[in-house]
Design an enzyme around this catalytic site. Structure first.
Site, short mmCIF file in Angstrom:
data_model
loop_
_atom_site.label_atom_id
_atom_site.label_comp_id
_atom_site.label_asym_id
_atom_site.label_seq_id
_atom_site.Cartn_x
_atom_site.Cartn_y
_atom_site.Cartn_z
N GLY A 143 -4.81 -2.59 -39.50
CA GLY A 143 -4.62 -3.88 -38.61
C GLY A 143 -5.46 -3.66 -37.51
N ASN A 174 -1.91 -7.38 -46.60
CA ASN A 174 -1.70 -7.40 -45.29
C ASN A 174 -0.33 -6.65 -44.93
OD1 ASN A 174 -1.85 -8.55 -42.64
ND2 ASN A 174 -0.38 -10.20 -43.09
N ASP A 216 -1.52 -13.86 -40.89
CA ASP A 216 -2.46 -13.54 -39.94
C ASP A 216 -2.88 -14.76 -39.20
OD1 ASP A 216 -2.42 -10.73 -40.43
OD2 ASP A 216 -4.39 -10.86 -41.72
N SER A 262 -9.45 -11.34 -39.14
CA SER A 262 -8.95 -10.03 -39.80
C SER A 262 -9.77 -9.07 -38.67
CB SER A 262 -9.60 -9.82 -41.07
OG SER A 262 -9.38 -8.49 -41.51
N THR A 285 -3.29 -1.84 -45.08
CA THR A 285 -4.59 -2.21 -45.69
C THR A 285 -4.97 -0.86 -46.56
OG1 THR A 285 -5.21 -3.70 -44.13
CG2 THR A 285 -7.16 -2.95 -45.08
N THR A 304 -6.77 -6.09 -48.89
CA THR A 304 -5.40 -5.89 -48.48
C THR A 304 -4.49 -6.94 -48.90
OG1 THR A 304 -4.16 -5.64 -46.27
CG2 THR A 304 -5.76 -7.24 -46.43
#
Length: 588
Positions: free
Chosen positions: A470, A397, A419, A448, A377, A395
């Site tokens: 993350g 991811n 996610d 998130s 990110t 992001t």
């Protein structure tokens, strides 16, 4: 962490302290006007130039976000999504949720069978991108009015058309992550130069991305969702078994949400509500910490307390938080003082609580859920001369998202579908268990950990911060805040201080090499903690960064002198900070 002689949090920065920070070798900038901290010097400078020309923090944040899509391809994007938190000089605050959504054709069982990495690599891993819509909405609602959308796109378009000089960190990162990009012909051609990898000092020109940005300039931000760019994206999906269609793009909207607000030791903290889990967990952990005097605690005792608080916060993150438009999130129950006090009744200062025992009675209105998230990110922080502040985390991811570059459009797509809970009951590679409430559903936004945050003292911003990482994001933001508020560190010291992380499951404390003394480590082991040096990424690549915890972008504002002090994380080789009166500063 080291404690200091107490002084008022966010108090006067002494001249000697400023001098020490600006010569410390990390990325620092001090200015009485505006400051930008971002993941690349070119994007930072784009934001600073907008501030110098009379734009406000929102104007600058749009320019920074679009420029990062050119100069920081691992995470900067127009093919992903994120969260933008802003607070204007009049005191109004707003959270803009531009998280990706699942396509209309997505369904709960779509990853139960077939390739194990279908939610990670390739076209079926992509959610509907939200970045363009989110930045445009922020500008529409809170821009200064001095800059048009087209003017704010221009720095990014120019960087794409004319190219930028690749730094050594970016060259190494592209090369070390070639496995992600090589399966896609366009990604290989653009970012790996057909296999003849870029070296530091060479220029990366991206004509297809420049053309896309030019269309966004000419036709406005909805061009991404309804124009030629949308047509190219849909064609990419149709040709390769992806799910995003024209209606998905046409129907995408960013969402305005009320920021989550809390208080901690005389400060007001503004952060993201769900579908980010970061804000609610930060609120819980700060409430659990507030009864303790962190300054007077020994380093091992303070580390033990932090770990125990992290366990409890991450248990509740895993159990009760999801997209509020699809799953009721029991916010009142999770933040109720009596509930949080009860969470700490089994805390033992002399003994670690096993993760299997940190659970307790569920808060009112809760239902069980568990989930996961990738680490790649980027975050940037902006403040202008008037005091308008923006904290933005967005992001793709994973590194370079799903590895797919849209043919003819030049931008990478996200892999945010991973996610979601792709296979209920299975642990991901970080050991985070996945459950039902975060399951895939059409139009749903995956949970998130992104935690853009603004801290106020006496009604004015004193900290603007956030980080990639993350699930580690939440604990990074927590530790930077308590380093400043409790331990009275400067922004540079707070950002450089060693970090640790616990996420409930697996029951292990991770920390940065050299970031814990033998005395503290032995004391934690004696309490029953399991320790491990940080091994960060979800692939075998990027070993140079494999042990860092985060890349925080921090701005500290002195309420007496009004100096804005920007600190880019010294862990990064590419992040930079700049003030209106000076250029970006990067580490050697």
């Amino acid at each position: 962490m080291t404690s200091r002689v107490p002084r008022l949090a966010c108090s006067l920065l002494l001249a000697a302290s400023i001098a020490a920070e600006t010569t410390a070798g990390s990325h620092q900038a001090t200015d009485e006007r505006g400051v930008v901290v971002a993941a690349s010097a070119e994007a930072t400078q784009a934001g600073i130039e907008i501030l110098r020309a009379g734009g406000n923090a929102v104007d600058a944040s749009v320019a920074v976000g679009l420029a990062l899509a050119v100069t920081y391809p691992r995470a900067g994007n127009i093919g992903g999504g994120g969260f933008l938190l802003l607070r204007d000089v009049g005191g109004a605050a707003e959270a803009i949720d531009y998280r990706e959504t699942a396509p209309a054709a997505a369904f709960r069982e779509m990853y139960f069978e077939g390739p194990a990495k279908a939610s990670v690599v390739g076209h079926r891993a992509a959610g509907v991108p939200g970045t363009v819509a989110g930045l445009a909405l922020a500008l529409e609602r809170h821009g200064s009015g001095k800059f048009t959308w087209a003017q704010l796109v221009e720095p990014a378009r120019k960087l794409a058309a004319e190219g930028f000089i690749i730094s050594e960190p970016i060259a190494k990162h592209l090369s070390s992550n070639s496995r992600i990009l090589e399966p896609n012909a366009e990604s290989t051609r653009i970012f790996l130069r057909g296999g003849n990898h870029y070296a530091a000092g060479e220029r990366l020109v991206q004509p297809e991305l420049a053309a896309t940005l030019a269309r966004l300039q000419k036709d406005g931000p909805r061009e991404f969702y309804e124009g030629e760019t949308a047509r190219l994206l849909v064609a990419e999906m149709k040709a390769n078994g992806g799910l995003i269609n024209a209606d998905d793009l046409r129907n995408y909207r960013a969402v305005v949400r009320e920021p989550l607000r809390m208080r901690y030791r005389g400060h007001e903290i503004l952060t993201m509500p769900p579908p980010s889990s970061g804000g609610v967990v930060i609120a819980q952990m700060l409430a659990m910490l507030e009864p303790f005097d962190l300054v007077k605690m020994r380093p091992d005792a303070r580390a033990h307390l932090l770990i125990e608080v992290m366990k409890r916060g991450f248990h509740d993150r895993a159990s009760f938080v999801a997209d509020p438009d699809f799953v009721p999130v029991p916010m009142a129950g999770l933040l109720a003082p009596e509930y949080l006090a009860a969470r700490m009744t089994n805390f033992d200062p002399a003994k670690a609580t096993p993760s299997s025992e940190v659970g307790g009675p569920a808060p009112a209105g809760a239902e069980l859920m568990l989930k996961k998230e990738k680490l790649e990110t980027t975050h940037y922080s902006v403040i202008d001369a008037a005091g308008n502040a923006v904290s933005n985390t967005y992001t793709l991811n994973g590194h370079y998202g799903n590895g797919v570059t849209v043919t003819g459009a030049g931008f990478l797509l996200n892999n945010e579908m991973d996610d979601f809970t792709t296979r209920p009951g299975a642990a991901n590679i970080f050991g985070l268990i996945q459950g039902e409430a975060n399951s895939v559903a059409a139009g749903k936004r995956p949970l998130s950990s992104m935690t853009p945050t603004i801290v106020l003292k006496d009604g004015e911003p004193c900290l603007i911060l956030g980080s990639p990482g993350g699930p580690t994001i939440i604990n990074i933001v927590l530790q930077v805040m308590i380093n400043v508020i409790d331990l009275k560190m400067t922004a540079a010291e707070a950002n450089a201080a060693p970090r640790l992380h616990h996420q409930w499951m697996p029951d292990e404390v991770t920390y940065e090499p050299g970031g814990m003394t033998a005395e503290v480590a032995n004391a934690l082991i004696a309490r029953g903690h399991s320790l491990g040096q940080r091994q960060m990424y979800w692939t075998d690549s990027d070993r140079a960064n494999a042990r860092r915890l985060g890349d925080a972008a921090v701005i500290f504002v002195d309420p007496k002198t009004k100096l804005r002090h920007g600190s880019a994380d010294p862990r990064s080789g590419s992040s930079s900070a700049a003030g209106q009166g000076g250029d970006s500063k990067s580490a050697p």
